[in-house]
Design a protein around this motif. Structure first.
Motif, PDB file in Angstrom:
ATOM      1  N   ALA A 286      10.357  14.334   2.889  1.00  0.00           N
ATOM      2  CA  ALA A 286      10.268  14.813   4.236  1.00  0.00           C
ATOM      3  C   ALA A 286       8.682  14.885   4.392  1.00  0.00           C
ATOM      4  CB  ALA A 286      10.908  16.343   4.325  1.00  0.00           C
ATOM      5  N   GLY A 287       8.490  14.970   5.627  1.00  0.00           N
ATOM      6  CA  GLY A 287       6.819  15.109   6.154  1.00  0.00           C
ATOM      7  C   GLY A 287       6.133  13.535   6.285  1.00  0.00           C
ATOM      8  N   ILE A 288       5.056  13.678   5.497  1.00  0.00           N
ATOM      9  CA  ILE A 288       4.444  12.326   5.530  1.00  0.00           C
ATOM     10  C   ILE A 288       5.018  11.128   5.044  1.00  0.00           C
ATOM     11  CG2 ILE A 288       2.313  11.239   4.431  1.00  0.00           C
ATOM     12  CD1 ILE A 288       1.597  13.464   6.713  1.00  0.00           C
ATOM     13  N   ASP A 289       5.729  11.308   3.958  1.00  0.00           N
ATOM     14  CA  ASP A 289       6.443   9.984   3.548  1.00  0.00           C
ATOM     15  C   ASP A 289       7.418   9.453   4.534  1.00  0.00           C
ATOM     16  OD1 ASP A 289       5.257  11.059   1.206  1.00  0.00           O
ATOM     17  OD2 ASP A 289       7.190  10.811  -0.130  1.00  0.00           O
ATOM     18  N   GLY A 290       8.408  10.498   5.018  1.00  0.00           N
ATOM     19  CA  GLY A 290       9.269   9.700   6.114  1.00  0.00           C
ATOM     20  C   GLY A 290       8.415   9.294   7.264  1.00  0.00           C
ATOM     21  N   ALA A 291       7.658   9.953   7.738  1.00  0.00           N
ATOM     22  CA  ALA A 291       6.791   9.062   8.914  1.00  0.00           C
ATOM     23  C   ALA A 291       6.078   8.068   8.492  1.00  0.00           C
ATOM     24  CB  ALA A 291       5.702  10.202   9.336  1.00  0.00           C
ATOM     25  N   ALA A 292       5.682   7.656   7.314  1.00  0.00           N
ATOM     26  CA  ALA A 292       5.093   6.481   7.084  1.00  0.00           C
ATOM     27  C   ALA A 292       6.245   5.328   7.081  1.00  0.00           C
ATOM     28  CB  ALA A 292       4.530   6.426   5.690  1.00  0.00           C
ATOM     29  N   HIS A 293       7.331   5.823   6.372  1.00  0.00           N
ATOM     30  CA  HIS A 293       8.568   4.885   6.326  1.00  0.00           C
ATOM     31  C   HIS A 293       8.854   4.470   7.923  1.00  0.00           C
ATOM     32  CE1 HIS A 293       9.309   4.684   2.161  1.00  0.00           C
ATOM     33  NE2 HIS A 293       9.440   6.126   2.065  1.00  0.00           N
ATOM     34  N   GLN A 294       8.991   5.416   8.586  1.00  0.00           N
ATOM     35  CA  GLN A 294       9.413   5.072  10.211  1.00  0.00           C
ATOM     36  C   GLN A 294       8.390   4.255  10.885  1.00  0.00           C
ATOM     37  OE1 GLN A 294       9.956   9.521  11.089  1.00  0.00           O
ATOM     38  NE2 GLN A 294      12.170   9.508  10.399  1.00  0.00           N
TER      39      GLN A 294
ATOM     40  N   ILE B  86       0.898  -1.017  -0.341  1.00  0.00           N
ATOM     41  CA  ILE B  86       0.071  -0.108  -0.280  1.00  0.00           C
ATOM     42  C   ILE B  86       1.007   1.179  -0.035  1.00  0.00           C
ATOM     43  CG2 ILE B  86      -1.583   1.289   1.365  1.00  0.00           C
ATOM     44  CD1 ILE B  86      -3.021  -1.171   0.291  1.00  0.00           C
ATOM     45  N   ALA B  87       0.662   2.193  -0.910  1.00  0.00           N
ATOM     46  CA  ALA B  87       1.277   3.620  -0.976  1.00  0.00           C
ATOM     47  C   ALA B  87       0.686   4.445   0.010  1.00  0.00           C
ATOM     48  CB  ALA B  87       1.350   4.061  -2.330  1.00  0.00           C
ATOM     49  N   LEU B  88       1.598   5.301   0.753  1.00  0.00           N
ATOM     50  CA  LEU B  88       1.135   6.319   1.551  1.00  0.00           C
ATOM     51  C   LEU B  88       1.793   7.472   1.216  1.00  0.00           C
ATOM     52  CD1 LEU B  88       0.670   5.612   5.437  1.00  0.00           C
ATOM     53  CD2 LEU B  88       0.933   7.699   4.474  1.00  0.00           C
ATOM     54  N   VAL B  89       1.327   8.630   0.831  1.00  0.00           N
ATOM     55  CA  VAL B  89       1.562   9.820   0.472  1.00  0.00           C
ATOM     56  C   VAL B  89       1.099  11.075   1.089  1.00  0.00           C
ATOM     57  CG1 VAL B  89       2.477   8.893  -1.606  1.00  0.00           C
ATOM     58  CG2 VAL B  89       0.586   9.984  -1.703  1.00  0.00           C
ATOM     59  N   GLY B  90       1.687  12.271   1.175  1.00  0.00           N
ATOM     60  CA  GLY B  90       1.230  13.618   1.736  1.00  0.00           C
ATOM     61  C   GLY B  90       2.279  14.504   1.454  1.00  0.00           C
ATOM     62  N   SER B  91       1.942  15.670   2.466  1.00  0.00           N
ATOM     63  CA  SER B  91       2.583  16.797   2.406  1.00  0.00           C
ATOM     64  C   SER B  91       3.791  16.628   3.014  1.00  0.00           C
ATOM     65  CB  SER B  91       1.750  17.757   3.435  1.00  0.00           C
ATOM     66  OG  SER B  91       2.651  19.053   3.482  1.00  0.00           O
ATOM     67  N   ARG B  92       4.803  17.502   2.353  1.00  0.00           N
ATOM     68  CA  ARG B  92       6.134  17.739   2.909  1.00  0.00           C
ATOM     69  C   ARG B  92       6.291  18.387   4.063  1.00  0.00           C
ATOM     70  NH1 ARG B  92       7.348  16.676  -2.360  1.00  0.00           N
ATOM     71  NH2 ARG B  92       9.079  15.623  -3.164  1.00  0.00           N
ATOM     72  N   ASP B  93       5.346  19.401   4.176  1.00  0.00           N
ATOM     73  CA  ASP B  93       5.303  20.481   5.310  1.00  0.00           C
ATOM     74  C   ASP B  93       4.121  19.979   6.204  1.00  0.00           C
ATOM     75  OD1 ASP B  93       5.818  22.347   7.034  1.00  0.00           O
ATOM     76  OD2 ASP B  93       4.752  23.930   5.889  1.00  0.00           O
ATOM     77  N   ALA B  94       4.172  18.834   6.848  1.00  0.00           N
ATOM     78  CA  ALA B  94       2.902  18.167   7.457  1.00  0.00           C
ATOM     79  C   ALA B  94       2.772  18.867   8.789  1.00  0.00           C
ATOM     80  CB  ALA B  94       2.851  16.493   7.480  1.00  0.00           C
TER      81      ALA B  94
ATOM     82  N   TYR C  70      18.467  12.030  -0.673  1.00  0.00           N
ATOM     83  CA  TYR C  70      17.588  13.295  -0.544  1.00  0.00           C
ATOM     84  C   TYR C  70      16.298  13.175   0.052  1.00  0.00           C
ATOM     85  CZ  TYR C  70      15.481  17.445  -2.734  1.00  0.00           C
ATOM     86  OH  TYR C  70      14.629  18.846  -3.078  1.00  0.00           O
ATOM     87  N   PRO C  71      15.863  13.939   0.656  1.00  0.00           N
ATOM     88  CA  PRO C  71      16.708  15.084   1.592  1.00  0.00           C
ATOM     89  C   PRO C  71      18.002  14.628   2.245  1.00  0.00           C
ATOM     90  CG  PRO C  71      14.789  14.828   2.843  1.00  0.00           C
ATOM     91  CD  PRO C  71      14.418  13.995   1.567  1.00  0.00           C
ATOM     92  N   LYS C  72      19.003  15.444   2.574  1.00  0.00           N
ATOM     93  CA  LYS C  72      20.286  15.014   3.114  1.00  0.00           C
ATOM     94  C   LYS C  72      19.829  14.400   4.777  1.00  0.00           C
ATOM     95  CE  LYS C  72      23.277  15.633   0.123  1.00  0.00           C
ATOM     96  NZ  LYS C  72      23.814  14.617  -0.419  1.00  0.00           N
ATOM     97  N   ARG C  73      18.798  15.133   5.460  1.00  0.00           N
ATOM     98  CA  ARG C  73      18.579  14.858   6.906  1.00  0.00           C
ATOM     99  C   ARG C  73      17.973  13.248   6.955  1.00  0.00           C
ATOM    100  NH1 ARG C  73      14.790  18.651   5.507  1.00  0.00           N
ATOM    101  NH2 ARG C  73      12.562  18.221   5.675  1.00  0.00           N
ATOM    102  N   HIS C  74      17.542  12.783   5.658  1.00  0.00           N
ATOM    103  CA  HIS C  74      16.913  11.390   5.839  1.00  0.00           C
ATOM    104  C   HIS C  74      18.167  10.364   5.601  1.00  0.00           C
ATOM    105  CE1 HIS C  74      12.451  11.901   4.934  1.00  0.00           C
ATOM    106  NE2 HIS C  74      12.902  12.136   6.188  1.00  0.00           N
TER     107      HIS C  74
END
Length: 366
Positions: free
Chosen positions: A149-157, A113-121, A178-182
């Motif tokens: 960043a944002g929703i994508d990163g939180a879903a992975h985590q 299942i894909a999960l996507v959303g705002s970078r500035d969540a 990209y982004p470097k903080r990831h």
């Protein structure tokens, strides 16, 4: 897959200006070996813009790709002849003709299942993404997102926290973080899932490549869940592609007063399924998969807190899941302002609320 077939696909894919859609159109009339031969001997019969120098440049890129694959046992080049090529992705008219992958390659062929959303969540949006990522993983589903960043990163985590497998689909080459903080997330996904890109490993970030990768996010997946999307969000591109690909589209609603959710509300108006629990997603999956998942315990996404265990229940009930000003908390709770501030501090320390610009928001406790 033989080495020759791999090289055939790499050469064809490396030719600048062809693109997946054109390649698949050509392959309706010949196989990949014949197409490679045509490119080498009669490039202008394929496209009037092609020159011998374009084919020579493609051959050089192939050598680089093969060297990259040989550099690590966790480096893979997946083409349509590979048993690891995702079956749902193969259904697309413009399916990638090559995928560069780092990590656990078998993650590519599991239901996802894909999960996507705002970078500035918002804080709540990130929590929802984390919770859905975790719960999907607990059911054994692979979570697909774009490593943004944002929703994508939180879903992975959230998926990784549950010990699940996740696919990070990149708009860069797999050797670019990209982004470097990831950086840490990048390493974690590679250990417990797979990083995927149709771009050559060293391709750097380029704005035009990120929309292209969205069709892979939706194409890999049985359905796409959108959390916190504005009306011009790139996430809506992924949702539109999912719909065009015949996949399910899910959207999490939010406050009608917040612009962060307008895109999700538009999706729901146009036929996406409104979701507030994991069960809403599971019931739309193919029958055999759904029967398997429904035999497992499904935790509701918005779990109700046991009110008997909540501290300062009256005050907590006065704090909303959107920003609530302190004077509103005072008015709704009927508690003196000095005691309100004291209790809010205690609730913040316990993780029930968070201080944000303009007041406080209530947090869902996992």
């Amino acid at each position: 897959m033989t080495e020759d077939y791999l090289v055939d696909w790499l050469v064809v894919s490396a030719v600048s200006g062809l693109g997946p859609l054109r390649i698949w159109q050509l392959l309706q009339h010949m196989d990949v070996q014949q197409l490679r031969h045509r490119l080498a001997c009669e490039p202008q019969s394929v496209s009037s813009r092609l020159q011998a120098s374009d084919i020579a440049a493609a051959e050089q890129k192939v050598e680089q790709a093969l060297a990259w694959q040989a550099a690590s046992q966790h480096h893979f080049i997946v083409t349509p002849h590979s048993p690891f090529y995702p079956p749902l992705l193969a259904e697309l008219d413009d399916a990638p003709t090559v995928l560069f992958c780092k990590g656990e390659i078998d993650s590519l062929v599991a239901p996802s299942i894909a999960l996507v959303g705002s970078r500035d969540a918002s804080r709540n949006g990130l929590q929802h993404a984390y919770d859905f990522g975790r719960q999907l993983a607990e059911l054994g589903l692979v979570v697909v997102s774009g490593m943004a960043a944002g929703i994508d990163g939180a879903a992975h985590q959230g998926c990784l926290m549950a010990g699940g497998r996740t696919l990070g689909v990149l708009g860069t080459g797999v050797e670019q973080i990209y982004p470097k903080r990831h950086r840490k997330l990048y390493d974690d996904v590679m250990q417990s899932g797979c990083l995927i890109s149709e771009f050559w490993p060293d391709v750097k970030p380029y704005a035009g490549n990120f929309p292209k990768r969205n069709r892979i996010i939706s194409g890999l997946s049985l359905g796409t869940l959108v959390i916190e999307a504005r009306r011009k969000s790139g996430s809506l591109i992924t949702a539109r592609l999912a719909s065009e690909q015949g996949r399910e589209v899910f959207a999490l609603p939010g406050s009608i007063l917040a612009g962060d959710h307008q895109g999700c509300h538009d999706l729901i108006k146009n036929g996406a399924k409104l979701v507030d629990t994991l069960a809403d997603i599971v019931e739309e999956l193919p029958p055999l998969l759904r029967a398997h998942l429904e035999s497992l315990p499904i935790e509701p996404h918005l779990t109700k807190e046991d009110s008997s265990e909540l501290p300062f229940k009256t005050l907590l009930a006065s704090v909303g899941y959107e920003t609530t000003a302190v004077d509103v908390v005072v008015a709704n709770s009927g508690i003196a302002v000095d005691l309100v501030l004291e209790q809010l501090l205690e609730l913040e320390l316990q993780g029930f609320v968070a201080a944000v610009p303009g007041g406080y928001v209530r947090l869902k406790r996992s």
